[in-house]
Enzyme design. Sequence first.
Site, PDB file in Angstrom:
ATOM      1  N   GLU A   1       0.733  -1.296   0.055  1.00 39.82           N
ATOM      2  CA  GLU A   1      -0.007   0.109   0.079  1.00 39.82           C
ATOM      3  C   GLU A   1       0.961   1.345   0.022  1.00 39.82           C
ATOM      4  O   GLU A   1       0.414   2.483  -0.124  1.00 39.82           O
ATOM      5  CB  GLU A   1      -0.841   0.076   1.448  1.00 39.82           C
ATOM      6  CG  GLU A   1      -2.070  -1.074   1.267  1.00 39.82           C
ATOM      7  CD  GLU A   1      -3.203  -0.860   0.104  1.00 39.82           C
ATOM      8  OE1 GLU A   1      -3.091   0.442  -0.488  1.00 39.82           O
ATOM      9  OE2 GLU A   1      -3.884  -1.778   0.036  1.00 39.82           O
TER      10      GLU A   1
ATOM     11  N   GLU B   1       7.372 -22.463   7.551  1.00 39.40           N
ATOM     12  CA  GLU B   1       7.564 -21.607   8.787  1.00 39.40           C
ATOM     13  C   GLU B   1       8.498 -22.237   9.864  1.00 39.40           C
ATOM     14  O   GLU B   1       8.973 -21.695  10.529  1.00 39.40           O
ATOM     15  CB  GLU B   1       6.341 -21.153   9.453  1.00 39.40           C
ATOM     16  CG  GLU B   1       5.820 -22.376  10.194  1.00 39.40           C
ATOM     17  CD  GLU B   1       4.583 -22.104  11.187  1.00 39.40           C
ATOM     18  OE1 GLU B   1       4.554 -22.021  12.271  1.00 39.40           O
ATOM     19  OE2 GLU B   1       3.530 -21.114  10.436  1.00 39.40           O
TER      20      GLU B   1
END
Length: 300
Positions: free
Chosen positions: A85, A116
């Site tokens: 953004e 992960e």
Amino acid sequence: MKIDLTTLVTESRNQASEQIDVLSTVEMLTVINKEDQKVALAVEAILPQIAEVVDAIAVAFQCGGRLIYIGAGTSGRLGILDASECPPTYGSNPDLVVGLIAGGHKAILKAVENAEDNRELGASDLQDLGLNEKDVLVGIAASGRTPYVLGAMAYAKSVGATVATLSCNPNSPMTELADINMTPVVGPEIVTGSSRMKAGTAQKLVLNMLTTGAMIRTGKVFGNLMVDVEATNAKLVQRQKNIVIEATGCSETEAAESLSQCNNHCKTAILIVLSGLDAKSATDKLTEYNGFIRDALANS
């Protein structure tokens, strides 16, 4: 290998939702909403730590450094969301704020099994990015123990980068590796262990603050106006005009004219209107004062 999760706040049971499966829909949502109200208060409690990270990011930006988010699952996706953004909102280089997720881009849409748990992968992803001492790394993990993030943080420390954590469990392994710890303790989740809920909401609030604060500190906001916004669609073309009008009090015609003089650079158009400078002089003045309109205006 057995992992002990019993000590993690985010893995404990929430007494307020133990009977949520037998409640009416409105009652169920009321319980969720009441729990969500605790999130902003948890973030409020760590504002000094968030401010410290914001200031570190601003210094990094001014010295040619970057902000790197790294996480797995929801945490990684939130970092990517915030990073993506920044260019449309603040006209920043896409490389200035970067989000990394365990498992790479395919993990944005679908979980990548065991990614992960790979500590070495976290380090190698940062190596590939060329992380250096000018950068700020924010390791994001609700649990505070994700191996991928821990490996990345250890590597970041080894190259001299500033390292911060964003976790929702106090005294986690990540806190031992960080220069600055941001730990909004939101309590147990509505659905036990579903840290995409309150923990994810807290992480999003903090990430919003980090980039917004750093962009303000580096001159990309004038008043509360996003003066470096790029006109990449019809809505943003009009927003640019509105910003110039709001910042200067000029007419829409004057706003459009000033924007046309400076290749639709909103910040320059504002300085043109307020100072009477031509486009080149306004551009040079903003460069001289590192993009801060107030400083450029005071010395015009």
